[in-house]
Scaffold this active site. Structure first.
Site, PDB file in Angstrom:
ATOM      1  N   CYS A 115      -4.481  15.192 -62.513  1.00  0.00           N
ATOM      2  CA  CYS A 115      -4.782  15.606 -63.727  1.00  0.00           C
ATOM      3  C   CYS A 115      -6.365  15.662 -63.783  1.00  0.00           C
ATOM      4  O   CYS A 115      -6.873  15.881 -65.278  1.00  0.00           O
ATOM      5  CB  CYS A 115      -4.346  14.644 -64.823  1.00  0.00           C
ATOM      6  N   HIS A 255      -8.593  14.076 -71.410  1.00  0.00           N
ATOM      7  CA  HIS A 255      -7.321  14.835 -70.803  1.00  0.00           C
ATOM      8  C   HIS A 255      -6.248  13.979 -71.574  1.00  0.00           C
ATOM      9  O   HIS A 255      -6.443  12.672 -72.208  1.00  0.00           O
ATOM     10  CB  HIS A 255      -7.069  14.056 -69.516  1.00  0.00           C
ATOM     11  N   ASN A 285       1.549  16.508 -71.741  1.00  0.00           N
ATOM     12  CA  ASN A 285       0.465  16.482 -70.816  1.00  0.00           C
ATOM     13  C   ASN A 285       0.551  17.825 -69.833  1.00  0.00           C
ATOM     14  O   ASN A 285       1.725  17.794 -68.987  1.00  0.00           O
ATOM     15  CB  ASN A 285       0.662  15.193 -69.969  1.00  0.00           C
TER      16      ASN A 285
HETATM   17  O1  UT7 Z   1      -1.780  12.237 -66.599  1.00  0.00           O
HETATM   18  C1  UT7 Z   1      -1.585  11.281 -65.152  1.00  0.00           C
HETATM   19  C2  UT7 Z   1      -1.712  10.153 -65.320  1.00  0.00           C
HETATM   20  N1  UT7 Z   1      -0.634   9.702 -66.116  1.00  0.00           N
HETATM   21  C3  UT7 Z   1      -0.680   8.744 -67.124  1.00  0.00           C
HETATM   22  O2  UT7 Z   1      -2.046   8.381 -67.500  1.00  0.00           O
HETATM   23  C4  UT7 Z   1       0.472   8.104 -67.563  1.00  0.00           C
HETATM   24  C5  UT7 Z   1       0.325   6.595 -67.788  1.00  0.00           C
HETATM   25  N2  UT7 Z   1       1.487   5.906 -68.155  1.00  0.00           N
HETATM   26  C6  UT7 Z   1       2.053   5.810 -69.494  1.00  0.00           C
HETATM   27  O3  UT7 Z   1       1.389   6.828 -70.396  1.00  0.00           O
HETATM   28  C7  UT7 Z   1       3.032   5.157 -69.987  1.00  0.00           C
HETATM   29  O4  UT7 Z   1       3.224   3.989 -68.939  1.00  0.00           O
HETATM   30  C8  UT7 Z   1       4.261   5.775 -69.960  1.00  0.00           C
HETATM   31  C9  UT7 Z   1       4.271   6.366 -71.635  1.00  0.00           C
HETATM   32  C10 UT7 Z   1       4.889   6.444 -69.094  1.00  0.00           C
HETATM   33  C11 UT7 Z   1       5.544   4.639 -70.374  1.00  0.00           C
HETATM   34  O5  UT7 Z   1       5.108   3.757 -71.549  1.00  0.00           O
HETATM   35  P1  UT7 Z   1       4.965   2.337 -71.253  1.00  0.00           P
HETATM   36  O6  UT7 Z   1       4.688   1.543 -72.793  1.00  0.00           O
HETATM   37  O7  UT7 Z   1       4.398   1.813 -70.293  1.00  0.00           O
HETATM   38  O8  UT7 Z   1       6.521   1.875 -71.087  1.00  0.00           O
HETATM   39  P2  UT7 Z   1       7.255   0.942 -69.993  1.00  0.00           P
HETATM   40  O9  UT7 Z   1       7.042   2.058 -68.882  1.00  0.00           O
HETATM   41  O10 UT7 Z   1       6.790  -0.108 -69.913  1.00  0.00           O
HETATM   42  O11 UT7 Z   1       8.827   1.031 -70.218  1.00  0.00           O
HETATM   43  C12 UT7 Z   1       8.957   0.222 -71.590  1.00  0.00           C
HETATM   44  C13 UT7 Z   1      10.399   0.284 -71.929  1.00  0.00           C
HETATM   45  C14 UT7 Z   1      11.261   0.302 -70.457  1.00  0.00           C
HETATM   46  O12 UT7 Z   1      12.710  -0.389 -70.934  1.00  0.00           O
HETATM   47  P3  UT7 Z   1      12.871  -1.991 -70.630  1.00  0.00           P
HETATM   48  O13 UT7 Z   1      12.582  -2.151 -69.104  1.00  0.00           O
HETATM   49  O14 UT7 Z   1      11.972  -2.701 -71.608  1.00  0.00           O
HETATM   50  O15 UT7 Z   1      14.334  -2.020 -70.887  1.00  0.00           O
HETATM   51  C15 UT7 Z   1      11.702   1.825 -70.159  1.00  0.00           C
HETATM   52  O16 UT7 Z   1      13.028   1.791 -69.199  1.00  0.00           O
HETATM   53  O17 UT7 Z   1      10.946   1.564 -72.269  1.00  0.00           O
HETATM   54  C16 UT7 Z   1      11.955   2.192 -71.357  1.00  0.00           C
HETATM   55  N3  UT7 Z   1      11.656   3.821 -71.465  1.00  0.00           N
HETATM   56  C17 UT7 Z   1      11.742   4.585 -72.507  1.00  0.00           C
HETATM   57  N4  UT7 Z   1      12.931   4.451 -73.514  1.00  0.00           N
HETATM   58  C18 UT7 Z   1      13.178   5.393 -74.058  1.00  0.00           C
HETATM   59  C19 UT7 Z   1      11.002   4.585 -70.543  1.00  0.00           C
HETATM   60  N5  UT7 Z   1      10.773   6.036 -70.835  1.00  0.00           N
HETATM   61  C20 UT7 Z   1      11.617   5.897 -72.201  1.00  0.00           C
HETATM   62  C21 UT7 Z   1      11.907   7.065 -72.880  1.00  0.00           C
HETATM   63  N6  UT7 Z   1      12.654   6.541 -74.033  1.00  0.00           N
HETATM   64  N7  UT7 Z   1      11.651   8.057 -72.562  1.00  0.00           N
END
Ligand code: UT7
Length: 328
Positions: A115, A255, A285
């Site tokens: 990215c 970004h 993204n």
């Molecule tokens: O551009 C390249 C660099 N990439 C980035 O900068 C991305 C960086 N990361 C992020 O933006 C975030 O970490 C995400 C958007 C990918 C995820 O958000 P988060 O707030 O970190 O969520 P998490 O991974 O901690 O997941 C929280 C919960 C989990 O469920 P449990 O374990 O709490 O029951 C996930 O399974 O949300 C769940 N989850 C979803 N729920 C509904 C993960 N994806 C989804 C989804 N819909 N699409």
């Protein structure tokens, strides 16, 4: 006065098809509410059609840019393509784009920095201009992220979209253009955001396909933590070393990976939201296309002399910031 590389034109291109959160709700176990609050994304564009790669969008952007500027492809000396989803492992997508738009008198190569690729490419291109030897260089960022997204994986499928955008860089001796850049990478990040198979280490095989190893793998939280810290650090650092106060910054162009990462960076810089380019809600993204797509959409509001800071973070890890003065 010193020769600097100035952006003298910008053009974006996104494919027609729009994949909304509502449609994703039918494909994976997710909700519009979760996607909106956790990422800020509402919809993304997807490139449909057989044998259409990233070059298709990159070439559209470059073609329209040349038309808009009234420049012949023969005048382009160098084209650098930033992409994480090249049409093929080789040759470079820059060469494919050059062929599609008729650039025959220059040379081209790709930059792979996930990215942050567009920033790395702009910084690289600017050095060619600063020598005085190059007068017209194109940097194009394009990614068909849908080609490596697993649409059965809710943690990744909601994040990415397809798009391309290109800028023209020309010399400026009046103090405008690219003033400074800070680029960083740390290979430790390769464990948290990557595509496992398809390279020379694990070539494509029936097993890799069955194991879904040709899709993006991301450990979201780890990447998130690094992104927030690194993008904010580097943006603050470039302001500091150029004696810029928050009121001196006309625009922050971050970004677009997650609205929460963008907000944290702006906060650290002391830049208010009305000075931050944000279009993640409509494109998601698009990896190497996010920053030039923002510049393209905001082009009519930019003024000569505006202090602009570009900032990115991505797989690798890679990150960086560029400080420039808008030139038109
Ligand atoms: O551009 C390249 C660099 N990439 C980035 O900068 C991305 C960086 N990361 C992020 O933006 C975030 O970490 C995400 C958007 C990918 C995820 O958000 P988060 O707030 O970190 O969520 P998490 O991974 O901690 O997941 C929280 C919960 C989990 O469920 P449990 O374990 O709490 O029951 C996930 O399974 O949300 C769940 N989850 C979803 N729920 C509904 C993960 N994806 C989804 C989804 N819909 N699409």
């Amino acid at each position: 006065m010193k020769i600097r590389a100035a952006i003298t034109g910008v053009q974006g291109y996104v494919p027609e098809y729009i994949l909304s959160n509502a449609e994703l709700e039918k494909m994976v176990d997710t909700t519009d509410e979760w996607i909106t609050t956790r990422t800020g994304i509402k919809e993304r564009h997807i490139l449909k059609g057989k044998e259409q790669g990233s070059s298709e969008m990159g070439a559209q952007a470059v073609r329209l840019l040349l038309e808009k500027k009234g420049i012949s492809p023969d005048d382009i000396e160098l084209i650098i393509c930033a992409t994480a989803t090249p049409d093929m492992l080789f040759p470079a997508t820059a060469n494919i784009i050059a062929d599609k738009v008729g650039i025959k008198k220059g040379f081209g190569f790709d930059i792979s920095a996930a990215c942050s690729g567009f920033l790395f490419a702009v910084a690289t291109a600017s050095k060619y201009i600063e020598t005085g030897a190059y007068k017209k260089v194109i940097v194009v960022g394009c990614d068909k992220m849908s080609s490596i997204v697993d649409y059965e994986d809710r943690t990744v499928s909601v994040l990415f979209g397809d798009g391309g955008a290109a800028i023209l860089l020309e010399p400026d001796s009046t103090g405008l253009g690219i003033q400074d850049s800070i680029l960083r990478s740390d290979g430790i990040g390769r464990h948290y955001l990557y595509q496992k198979a398809g390279g020379s280490m694990i070539p494509a095989s029936h097993e890799t396909v069955d194991a879904r190893q040709h899709f993006i793998f991301q450990e979201g939280q780890t990447v998130f933590k690094h992104a927030v810290k690194s993008m904010a650090d580097v943006s603050a650092e470039i302001m500091e070393r150029n004696q810029l106060q928050s009121e001196d910054v006309a625009w922050l162009v971050p970004h677009q990976a997650n609205k929460r990462i963008i907000d944290a960076t702006a906060k650290r810089m002391g830049v208010s939201e009305d000075k931050v380019m944000i279009n993640i809600q409509r494109y998601g993204n698009t990896t190497n296309a996010t920053i030039p797509l923002c510049l393209w959409e905001w082009e009519s509001r930019l003024k000569k002399g505006d202090n602009i800071i570009l900032a990115a973070f991505g797989g690798g890890f890679t990150w960086g910031s560029i400080y420039l003065k808008w030139a038109y």
